[in-house]
Design a protein around this motif. Structure first.
Motif, mmCIF file in Angstrom:
data_model
loop_
_atom_site.group_PDB
_atom_site.id
_atom_site.type_symbol
_atom_site.label_atom_id
_atom_site.label_comp_id
_atom_site.label_asym_id
_atom_site.label_seq_id
_atom_site.Cartn_x
_atom_site.Cartn_y
_atom_site.Cartn_z
ATOM 1 N N ASN A 1 0.826 -1.215 0.000
ATOM 2 C CA ASN A 1 0.000 0.000 0.000
ATOM 3 C C ASN A 1 0.858 1.263 0.000
ATOM 4 O O ASN A 1 0.720 2.130 0.870
ATOM 5 N N GLN B 1 -4.836 5.123 -6.170
ATOM 6 C CA GLN B 1 -5.122 4.051 -5.210
ATOM 7 C C GLN B 1 -6.513 3.461 -5.442
ATOM 8 O O GLN B 1 -6.691 2.232 -5.438
ATOM 9 N N ILE C 1 -7.508 -0.380 -6.671
ATOM 10 C CA ILE C 1 -8.416 -1.233 -5.900
ATOM 11 C C ILE C 1 -9.574 -1.707 -6.768
ATOM 12 O O ILE C 1 -9.948 -2.898 -6.752
ATOM 13 N N SER D 1 1.764 -0.210 5.434
ATOM 14 C CA SER D 1 1.167 1.008 4.897
ATOM 15 C C SER D 1 2.241 2.047 4.656
ATOM 16 O O SER D 1 3.009 2.367 5.567
ATOM 17 N N LEU E 1 1.246 5.058 2.849
ATOM 18 C CA LEU E 1 0.462 6.110 2.202
ATOM 19 C C LEU E 1 0.763 7.492 2.757
ATOM 20 O O LEU E 1 0.379 8.497 2.153
ATOM 21 N N LEU F 1 -7.056 2.067 3.023
ATOM 22 C CA LEU F 1 -6.519 0.810 3.549
ATOM 23 C C LEU F 1 -7.631 -0.204 3.798
ATOM 24 O O LEU F 1 -7.458 -1.402 3.555
ATOM 25 N N ALA G 1 -8.613 -1.497 0.443
ATOM 26 C CA ALA G 1 -7.577 -2.412 -0.048
ATOM 27 C C ALA G 1 -7.707 -3.775 0.617
ATOM 28 O O ALA G 1 -7.497 -4.820 -0.020
ATOM 29 N N ASN H 1 -8.308 -7.235 -1.466
ATOM 30 C CA ASN H 1 -7.458 -8.416 -1.317
ATOM 31 C C ASN H 1 -8.291 -9.647 -0.974
ATOM 32 O O ASN H 1 -8.081 -10.736 -1.519
ATOM 33 N N PHE I 1 -3.126 -3.517 8.119
ATOM 34 C CA PHE I 1 -2.892 -2.265 7.400
ATOM 35 C C PHE I 1 -3.140 -1.046 8.291
ATOM 36 O O PHE I 1 -2.265 -0.179 8.439
#
Length: 265
Positions: A59, A74, A78, A152, A154, A164, A167, A171, A252
């Motif tokens: 990330n 981002q 995603i 992370s 970011l 996050l 994300a 996943n 995350f």
């Protein structure tokens, strides 16, 4: 022959077609990630720095000096990250299912709405996997067989936590639909035995985490065995998605909030 006289029907998938389908779907998704992960590990092992002194970053920011553009990147990543899972659902709807001609809703279990079961089962799975998983990560890092996972990168932006969380959902949906629901179904149709199916799913899951080190491979392979057994028992990917989402959110968001305060992270 006139166009209206042609047979536009699709033949029943053969073992060869199904095998090609599996390889192609994995080739544009997590199979490709596994190969990249192996190459990343080789890179880490061939530099003159111990593995546990290197970082595996997740990330990460792409344009940190332009946060609005970075947010767009981002969110785009995603959104497109779940496309292989949607494609797997599409493919399951076009071919025969695990127990006959079933579609994706029956194969993956979302034809039967059991929200409470999925949430409760997922939370229990997350607890059963997460606590030993953290211990395994710390042990593997201490033994020098795992990189430091930076969950992370970011930066200090207002949208970091929501991204996050998204994300984590991405996943979970991608991995559980493709590596468990889809792959186990197709391998069963190809005539694989149950132990071989579970092993293939687990090894694939461990392989695309190899960029983090050998500890990540072992931990995720064990998780893959557990998740495959749960799917074959419950015939639902819902609890797996919930469990995986919770595990990644803790990893995350927890890292983003606590990394500056806990040195062992």
């Amino acid at each position: 022959m006139a166009a209206e006289e042609l047979d536009w029907g699709s033949p029943r998938p053969t073992r060869t077609l199904l095998g090609h389908e599996v390889l192609l779907l994995l080739g544009v998704s997590l199979g490709y990630s596994a190969i990249r992960s192996v190459l990343s590990l080789i890179d880490k092992l061939t530099v003159h720095v111990p593995l546990n002194q290197q970082a595996a970053e997740l990330n990460t920011a792409v344009t940190p000096d332009r946060p609005w553009l970075d947010l767009s990147i981002q969110l785009t990543r995603i959104a497109f990250g779940v496309v292989p899972a949607l494609f797997a659902v599409h493919l399951l709807n076009r071919g025969p299912g695990l127990g006959g001609r079933l579609g994706a809703p029956e194969i993956l279990g979302y034809a039967r709405r059991r929200v409470g079961f999925d949430l409760g089962g997922g939370a229990l799975l997350a607890a059963a996997i997460g606590i030993p998983g953290l211990g395994l990560y710390l042990a593997a890092k201490a033994l020098g067989v795992n990189a430091t996972v930076v969950a992370s990168g970011l930066g200090d932006v207002w949208w970091a936590v929501p991204v996050l969380v998204l994300a984590a959902v991405e996943n979970a949906v991608l991995e559980e639909v493709v590596v468990v629901g889809y792959l186990l179904t197709r391998l069963r149709q190809l005539g694989w035995s149950t132990p071989a199916m579970i092993a293939a799913s687990a090894v694939l899951r461990g392989s695309y985490h190899l960029y983090q080190g050998f500890g990540a491979f072992v931990g995720n392979a064990v998780m893959g065995v557990v998740f495959a057994l749960v799917f074959l028992r419950w015939r639902r990917v819902g609890p797996l998605i919930v469990a995986h989402t919770l595990l990644d959110i803790v990893s995350f968001v927890g890292y983003a909030l606590l990394a500056g305060h806990l040195s062992w992270l």
